[in-house]
Structures are given as structure tokens and as C-alpha cells.
Design a protein around this motif. Structure first.
Motif, short mmCIF file in Angstrom:
data_model
loop_
_atom_site.label_atom_id
_atom_site.label_comp_id
_atom_site.label_asym_id
_atom_site.label_seq_id
_atom_site.Cartn_x
_atom_site.Cartn_y
_atom_site.Cartn_z
N GLN A 56 62.27 -1.28 11.66
CA GLN A 56 62.75 -0.99 10.32
C GLN A 56 62.00 -1.73 9.22
O GLN A 56 61.89 -1.23 8.10
CB GLN A 56 64.25 -1.33 10.21
N ASP A 74 58.81 4.88 0.69
CA ASP A 74 59.95 5.78 0.79
C ASP A 74 60.77 5.52 2.05
O ASP A 74 61.99 5.65 2.05
CB ASP A 74 59.48 7.24 0.76
N THR A 75 60.08 5.12 3.12
CA THR A 75 60.77 4.80 4.38
C THR A 75 61.66 3.57 4.21
O THR A 75 62.81 3.56 4.65
CB THR A 75 59.76 4.57 5.51
N SER A 77 62.88 2.50 1.40
CA SER A 77 63.95 2.91 0.49
C SER A 77 65.08 3.58 1.27
O SER A 77 66.27 3.30 1.03
CB SER A 77 63.41 3.85 -0.58
N GLN A 78 64.73 4.44 2.20
CA GLN A 78 65.73 5.10 3.04
C GLN A 78 66.47 4.09 3.91
O GLN A 78 67.69 4.18 4.09
CB GLN A 78 65.07 6.16 3.92
N THR A 79 65.72 3.12 4.46
CA THR A 79 66.34 2.08 5.30
C THR A 79 67.34 1.26 4.50
O THR A 79 68.46 1.00 4.96
CB THR A 79 65.27 1.16 5.89
N ALA A 81 68.96 2.16 1.83
CA ALA A 81 70.12 3.00 1.54
C ALA A 81 71.02 3.13 2.76
O ALA A 81 72.25 3.11 2.65
CB ALA A 81 69.66 4.39 1.07
N SER A 82 70.42 3.23 3.95
CA SER A 82 71.22 3.35 5.18
C SER A 82 71.99 2.08 5.47
O SER A 82 73.02 2.11 6.15
CB SER A 82 70.30 3.69 6.36
N PRO A 142 76.43 3.71 4.31
CA PRO A 142 75.24 4.09 3.53
C PRO A 142 75.57 4.39 2.08
O PRO A 142 76.71 4.72 1.74
CB PRO A 142 74.74 5.35 4.26
N GLU A 144 74.16 6.46 -1.53
CA GLU A 144 73.27 7.49 -2.04
C GLU A 144 72.25 6.90 -3.02
O GLU A 144 71.27 7.55 -3.36
CB GLU A 144 74.07 8.60 -2.72
N ARG A 146 69.18 5.04 -4.28
CA ARG A 146 67.87 4.77 -3.69
C ARG A 146 67.09 3.81 -4.57
O ARG A 146 66.85 4.07 -5.75
CB ARG A 146 67.10 6.08 -3.52
#
Length: 281
Positions: A56, A74-75, A77-79, A81-82, A142, A144, A146
Motif C-alpha cells: 500500500q 492516484d493510487t 489517494s485511493q488508499t 480514502a479506503s 472509507p 468519498e 479524495r
């Protein structure tokens, strides 16, 4: 502006009821990639979420990268957020190696403007204080939201190569003195250090009990080193992890430090091998 750096076990205990608190367990073992998650499940700080440094907080290693290249913005950022992390989160990250692993998460998050701290003394300090430990796995809620991720403090291999000509910064290696000197190398195919680099092992930031030395003591030690360096420092290690501990320690001492050559020696060793192969061709 001074960066957030450390919290004590007592301070973290007082923070547990904060709604915006996110605790990250970043225990990691280079020779056993599954062990971190296993020890997390066996026992962790209440509410803590496990974050995997290898999967991660890093992207896949290639023939041209070090062992732990940064994930794409972006990866990450997704992590984040999760994990439920927003710009308003208070994040505390810990490990069981006196911050050696946790500092990587700290460095990645703090340059996004996130309020993130490393637990001084790590999991051992929490245990020694007699605070509650829970087992099993916590699931994140999580968000939303970002966070726009970037890596302004990242130094690339090309930057290091160019620096031999322009001499804009001084490299500082956080590995042990023997590995810096090309002895007892077990991780990388080539032993030694990047030409011109200086050495301060990250363990010198710690006292005998595994806590960070006091800001005053660190400031004294680092200032004595800095008096011999006229340029800004870029920090590196084996794979861009423990170098972050030196950045953390510097900031804890009230001294400016940010930039890390994340590829570190593991990337530079690959470069050396390519150059040897090219010369033999």
C-alpha cells in the motif's frame, strides 16, 4: 512551518476518543512480508488499521526501481480514502522498530498536508504503559473525500546523477556504517554507497530504550554534522524507508529536512550493474 512529528503513548491514549483519529499499524519485516499483518491480528492498539508498507505504501519493484518505489499519486489517494483519511484527520502511525518503518508512512502523508504523528517507542511503549491491546482486525470506514496526492519531496535517480555536475545537495545515507562501507551487504547485489555520500545511521536518533532522543540532544548531534555540510541534504537508505527516520528526527529537533531519494541504494546498485554490463558488452 514546523511539521508534526511525535506523540507519546500517554498522549495517544488521551486521543483515542477523537472522532477524526486514524491509527495506522505499519509493522513490517523485509524478510517476511506476511508477518506484519499476522502480528497486527494477534495484538494491536485499539482501533488501529493495518497498512501494508510493501503493497500500500509502495508500488511494484521493477528492474529500474528500488525495492519500495512510491505508489502512483492516484493510487495513494485511493488508499487514503479506503482508510478513511481526509485532510481533517489526525493520524498516528506506529511500528515495533522505534519508528524505522512508521517513518515511511509519516513522510508520505505529512507532505500531503495531513496531521500525522509517529508513536514514540512504538508498540513496545504502548505495551509497557499497560494500555489496552485488542486482537483481530479493524475494518476502516472509507471516505468519498479524495486527497490530491503529490510527492514534492521526492528526489529521483536522474536528480542524483545530475547532482554530480551541479552539486546542489549532499546525500546522507541512513544505513548502518558497515553496509555504508560495503561490508555485510545481504540485501542488494552490489555493496557500498553512492559516491560523495555521508553516513548517519538512523539508529543514532534513538536512545537505549528505543525512544527518540530529546529534541535538544538531536539538535546538538545533527548541528555538529551539519556544520560540515554547506548544501541541503537529500536522505537515502536501502529502499527509501529508514531514510525517512532521519527526516523525522531532524524535524523533531526543529531542523529543516524533507527530501528523500526513495530509490536509494537498491536502485543505485541496479544502475551500477547495468553500467557494468554495458561496459562488458
Amino acid at each position: 512551518m514546523a511539521l508534526p512529528t511525535m506523540v507519546s503513548a500517554t498522549q495517544l491514549q488521551d486521543m483515542l476518543e477523537q472522532e477524526d483519529l486514524v491509527i495506522l499499524d505499519s509493522r513490517f519485516y523485509l524478510t517476511d512480508l506476511k508477518k506484519g499483518y499476522e502480528v497486527y491480528k494477534f495484538g494491536h492498539i485499539p482501533g488501529a488499521l493495518f497498512v501494508d508498507l510493501h503493497h500500500q505504501l509502495a508500488s511494484t519493484e521493477t528492474n529500474l526501481t528500488g525495492r519500495h518505489p512510491l505508489p502512483e499519486p492516484d493510487t495513494l489517494s485511493q488508499t487514503l480514502a479506503s482508510l478513511g483519511i481526509t485532510n481533517n484527520s489526525q493520524v498516528v502511525v506506529y511500528d515495533d522498530m522505534s519508528g524505522a518503518m512508521a517513518a515511511r508512512a509519516w513522510w508520505m502523508l505529512v507532505q500531503q498536508g495531513i496531521q500525522v504523528y509517529v508513536l514514540d517507542g512504538g508498540f513496545a511503549a504502548w505495551e509497557s504503559a499497560g494500555y489496552l491491546i485488542e486482537s483481530g482486525e479493524n475494518l476502516a470506514t472509507p471516505t468519498e473525500h479524495r486527497i490530491k496526492v503529490s510527492y514534492p519531496w521526492l528526489v529521483s535517480e536522474d536528480d542524483v546523477v545530475a547532482n554530480f555536475e551541479v552539486e546542489r545537495f549532499q546525500l546522507l545515507d541512513a544505513r548502518s556504517e558497515d553496509r555504508f562501507n560495503g561490508l555485510n551487504e545481504t540485501m542488494d547485489p552490489v555493496a557500498g554507497h553512492i559516491p560523495g555520500a555521508m553516513n548517519r545511521c538512523f539508529t543514532e536518533n534513538l536512545n537505549a530504550e528505543g525512544f527518540m532522543k530529546s529534541p535538544a540532544e538531536l539538535q546538538d548531534e545533527w548541528s555538529r554534522l551539519l556544520q560540515h555540510i554547506e548544501k541541503p541534504i537529500v536522505y537515502y537508505c536501502g529502499s527509501g524507508v529508514t531514510a525517512c527516520h532521519n527526516v523525522l528526527a531532524m524535524n523533531y529537533a526543529g531542523l529543516e529536512a524533507k527530501h528523500v531519494f526513495v530509490g536509494s541504494w537498491s536502485q543505485w546498485a541496479k544502475r551500477m550493474l547495468r553500467k557494468l554490463e554495458e561496459s562488458d558488452a
